[in-house]
Design a protein around this motif. Structure first.
Motif, PDB file in Angstrom:
ATOM      1  N   GLU A   1      30.904  46.537  -5.730  1.00  0.00           N
ATOM      2  CA  GLU A   1      30.300  46.330  -7.058  1.00  0.00           C
ATOM      3  C   GLU A   1      31.342  45.945  -8.101  1.00  0.00           C
ATOM      4  OE1 GLU A   1      29.973  50.222  -6.080  1.00  0.00           O
ATOM      5  OE2 GLU A   1      29.625  48.875  -4.401  1.00  0.00           O
ATOM      6  N   ALA A   2      32.621  46.247  -7.833  1.00  0.00           N
ATOM      7  CA  ALA A   2      33.661  45.963  -8.825  1.00  0.00           C
ATOM      8  C   ALA A   2      34.294  44.592  -8.634  1.00  0.00           C
ATOM      9  CB  ALA A   2      34.736  47.041  -8.764  1.00  0.00           C
TER      10      ALA A   2
ATOM     11  N   VAL B   1      35.903  48.355  -4.678  1.00  0.00           N
ATOM     12  CA  VAL B   1      34.550  48.545  -4.157  1.00  0.00           C
ATOM     13  C   VAL B   1      33.731  47.290  -4.460  1.00  0.00           C
ATOM     14  CG1 VAL B   1      34.657  51.050  -4.332  1.00  0.00           C
ATOM     15  CG2 VAL B   1      33.755  49.731  -6.263  1.00  0.00           C
TER      16      VAL B   1
ATOM     17  N   PRO C   1      38.792  50.388   0.119  1.00  0.00           N
ATOM     18  CA  PRO C   1      37.870  49.271   0.373  1.00  0.00           C
ATOM     19  C   PRO C   1      38.605  48.069   0.979  1.00  0.00           C
ATOM     20  CG  PRO C   1      37.674  50.082  -1.903  1.00  0.00           C
ATOM     21  CD  PRO C   1      38.903  50.701  -1.318  1.00  0.00           C
TER      22      PRO C   1
ATOM     23  N   GLY D   1      36.097  53.682  -6.884  1.00  0.00           N
ATOM     24  CA  GLY D   1      34.657  53.914  -6.821  1.00  0.00           C
ATOM     25  C   GLY D   1      34.223  55.154  -7.576  1.00  0.00           C
ATOM     26  N   GLN D   2      35.154  55.804  -8.258  1.00  0.00           N
ATOM     27  CA  GLN D   2      34.773  56.901  -9.135  1.00  0.00           C
ATOM     28  C   GLN D   2      35.794  57.038 -10.256  1.00  0.00           C
ATOM     29  OE1 GLN D   2      34.735  60.826  -7.140  1.00  0.00           O
ATOM     30  NE2 GLN D   2      35.667  59.800  -5.401  1.00  0.00           N
TER      31      GLN D   2
ATOM     32  N   LYS E   1      32.749  55.901   1.322  1.00  0.00           N
ATOM     33  CA  LYS E   1      33.075  55.753  -0.111  1.00  0.00           C
ATOM     34  C   LYS E   1      34.487  56.228  -0.438  1.00  0.00           C
ATOM     35  CE  LYS E   1      31.469  60.176  -1.980  1.00  0.00           C
ATOM     36  NZ  LYS E   1      32.856  60.686  -1.869  1.00  0.00           N
TER      37      LYS E   1
ATOM     38  N   MET F   1      28.267  59.230 -10.337  1.00  0.00           N
ATOM     39  CA  MET F   1      29.153  60.245  -9.756  1.00  0.00           C
ATOM     40  C   MET F   1      30.033  60.841 -10.854  1.00  0.00           C
ATOM     41  SD  MET F   1      31.610  59.698  -6.462  1.00  0.00           S
ATOM     42  CE  MET F   1      30.419  58.540  -5.746  1.00  0.00           C
TER      43      MET F   1
ATOM     44  N   ILE G   1      42.345  62.025  -4.113  1.00  0.00           N
ATOM     45  CA  ILE G   1      40.880  61.961  -4.230  1.00  0.00           C
ATOM     46  C   ILE G   1      40.275  61.401  -2.936  1.00  0.00           C
ATOM     47  CG2 ILE G   1      38.975  60.889  -5.510  1.00  0.00           C
ATOM     48  CD1 ILE G   1      40.832  61.060  -8.010  1.00  0.00           C
TER      49      ILE G   1
ATOM     50  N   GLN H   1      38.835  52.672 -11.485  1.00  0.00           N
ATOM     51  CA  GLN H   1      37.471  52.957 -11.034  1.00  0.00           C
ATOM     52  C   GLN H   1      36.975  51.887 -10.074  1.00  0.00           C
ATOM     53  OE1 GLN H   1      35.631  54.079 -15.002  1.00  0.00           O
ATOM     54  NE2 GLN H   1      33.913  54.479 -13.604  1.00  0.00           N
TER      55      GLN H   1
END
Lengths: 436, 436
Positions: A337-338, A335, A330, B34-35, A326, B1, B318, B30
């Protein structure tokens, strides 16, 4: 610390270049990475061919699956090309939990979605910096360096052969066929130049760039692709007179109805830095909402530049494999899902400016007739040049630059124009982008 | 998250830009990361000043140490500038185990060695992409994208103010003082322009670029620094006639005796893409042993571009904080044990070509006398232009381009030349780099 062990699939131009970097520049690389890299196995096509690189101590095999399944190989580096065997080998490597680096633009553009999904399942990395623009780290720039931006559009000279040909065609007396022949003699163009001059290679690269810029799946079959074989030396000269260069661009942009993905000859203003990228060099201009325009320039092909990108990918894999999945960059920059499913619009739906060149009978009232056809379709002519036609002495060559108009609309106008009895032969149309 | 919580030190141009990106483009970020990221605290100079950005829900304080010690803040982002308080605050943040992002070129160039050592002890990351060339991800390109190469040299237009002034001085009738005044009115130059026009800002950036290119400690005090205030419009015109542009470059290169780090006006050939970088834009050209020359171009200052780099750094922090320290990209691109201690050579030891401009009495034999002085010092003149002198009617303006020569040698020749009674006034000397 033990060196990281890698296996190469292919020892041609790029494979040889990669091995050479990992031998010659290893102290420098170790200084950056803090550990060493060792090539333990290489798959070659012909075991008996003499090599210019030193393969002492490396297992050579003509069975590439042996490299993939080699118990010591942690990273499989695919430099053989093609979308058949390469796809099977990398899929197997991924299933075995091995990380993958590839320079194969066709494989990523056409089968990347499948490979990336498999890699996510198996918790491995697939890196492919060398697949776009050779030695220029443009994948890294877009996926990481510009990550704070919504990318509005990008435009790139991403095929060195095509750019070399268009650059050489500026010389007096040069035409497409003659320049292509020289390019083939110099090794800049293949014996069958279709992939380069018809834009397929550029379309592969644009597919990848568009995906990481916008966060959309790879959709190679949706890219509108037009080559440079119809561009004439005369068009290049007219463009220059009007303050433009003709470049073979890959363009990806957002429109109100979806994304526009296209490869075609394009007039771009001399004042834009990209217009000064000549010869075999590549360059990608990227417009982000906060950063504005940034540009990346360098050699797009060749052993050294391509291998430079391959080895940078290997270094990234060695770093990133220490992260949980994660936290890694990516595969497509976003990611899963995005990823967006917004459609790719057809070429008829794009809106841009156009260069129109036609041969028209040289008598009073013809220009008025032509411009009135254009006006009927709500197309304004912003610049006109008229000169005696060299090939057809009874005609004038008429060149017009239009305002921004929908391509479907322009097509309708050109169709009407071609009905005029005063127009002789085909009408040429080249898209024009201001890149502002 | 849960979102990653960050604190900003400073809410001026870049601070405001950073907050705006983290508000406006958060969905895009995001999607990539992913966050989510949340700004929880900001240190400002004046709590009562009206703001153009929305700070609802964010703790504002005029005590920056409160942001550093804030229990929720995981990443401290320093955008206040200066090398006093900023240094103390970041040192404390690092001691508290917090990761740091900064856009502060002076701080990194002058105190980076100390901060990076402290960060290594405390297992935290210090990222500083925005400190060099604003929005262009050139730190990332050199530290990661070109990691397979031994970097031979780099040359950059890394101060937009200086490049704007030199570009504007090409216009008829423009001179340095007048153009500087306009630049100040447009906000491109500070009221006290010293930092920009005398090359200090560029020297800060060059210090950083040289370190990550070659793997040497930051050595700001060893950079030879010459500004643009002595470049005349006439020099720019003469250069152009000879096929060159005058650019204020930062140059870092390897020599036989050590590394050369310098900032000075430089003639570069028109045929090099860098010569076409005009106005406030920045660009860095990097020569690697395998990749060859790659170039990075874009806006070097401004809220959006600088904040774009700051936020990309936050995203990297991050991701990277999930890696063990040894797998992270080292602060100076090379692991500490691999840093080299090769010396920085003095400017007298460099070898390059030179542009020489002098005013000489306009009678027979003068040119012969001048060239024989040069010949005595083994300096060949490769091009000469002579024109009537505008300011001193009795004189001719004489411009010469030399071959490659050691600077100490050239200085000796210029000293001899200035003794000639036929030479009136000061002799101008500008270095010339072919950048091949």
């Amino acid at each position: 610390m033990k060196p990281v062990k890698i296996g190469l699939l292919g020892l041609g131009t790029v494979g040889g270049g990669t091995l050479e970097i990992l031998q010659k520049t290893l102290p420098e690389i170790q200084g950056r990475l803090g550990q060493s890299i060792e090539v333990v196995a290489i798959a070659v096509r012909d075991l008996n061919r003499p090599r210019s690189v030193d393969t002492t101590g490396i297992e050579l095999t003509d069975d590439p699956m042996q490299v993939v399944t080699h118990p010591d190989v942690e990273i499989v580096v695919e430099l053989m090309g093609g979308t058949g065997l390469a796809r099977d080998l990398l899929s197997e490597a991924i299933r075995l939990g091995k990380h993958v680096v590839t320079a194969n633009k066709a494989l990523i553009a056409e089968f990347g979605n499948e490979l990336f999904a498999l890699a996510a399942e198996n918790n491995v990395i697939v890196n492919y910096e060398a697949a776009v623009a050779g030695g220029i780290p443009v994948i890294k720039a877009v996926r990481e360096g510009l990550a704070a931006n919504k990318i509005e559009w990008l435009a790139g000279i991403i095929n060195g052969t095509g750019n070399y040909i268009l650059t050489e065609m500026k010389k007096p007396g040069a035409d497409f066929a003659a320049v292509l022949k020289v390019a083939q003699e110099l090794g800049y163009a293949e014996a069958d130049p279709t992939f380069d001059v018809e834009g397929i290679d550029a379309a592969h690269k644009l597919t990848i760039l568009a995906s990481i810029a916008f966060g959309i799946e790879l959709q190679f079959n949706k890219v509108y692709t037009e080559g440079i074989s119809k561009v004439t030396a005369e068009d290049i000269q007219f463009a220059e007179k009007l303050g433009y260069q003709i470049k073979h661009l890959g363009v990806a942009s957002r429109t109100d109805n979806g994304f526009s993905l296209r490869v075609h000859p394009t007039l771009i203003p001399n004042s834009v830095l990209l217009a000064n990228v000549h010869g075999v060099m590549n360059s990608v201009l990227v417009k982000g909402d906060h950063v504005g325009s940034t540009m990346y320039y360098g050699p797009g092909a060749g052993a050294g530049p391509t291998a430079s990108a391959v080895v940078a990918d290997i270094i990234d894999v060695i770093r990133w494999r220490e992260q949980p999945q994660k936290a890694r960059v990516p595969a497509l920059g976003f990611v899963t899902e995005a990823l967006q499913s917004a459609p790719v619009v057809s070429i008829e739906e794009i809106e841009t400016r156009y260069y129109i060149r036609c041969f028209a009978q040289d008598h009073a009232g013809v220009l008025a007739k032509i411009t009135s056809v254009m006006a009927k379709h709500n197309i304004s002519i912003e610049q006109v040049v008229q000169e005696p036609c060299k090939s057809q002495p009874q005609d004038a060559t008429l060149v017009m630059l239009t305002n921004r108009v929908k391509e479907a609309n322009l097509n309708a106008a050109l169709s009407d124009l071609s009905q005029l009895e005063e127009i002789d032969g085909e009408i040429a149309r080249i898209r024009l982008e201001s890149l502002q």
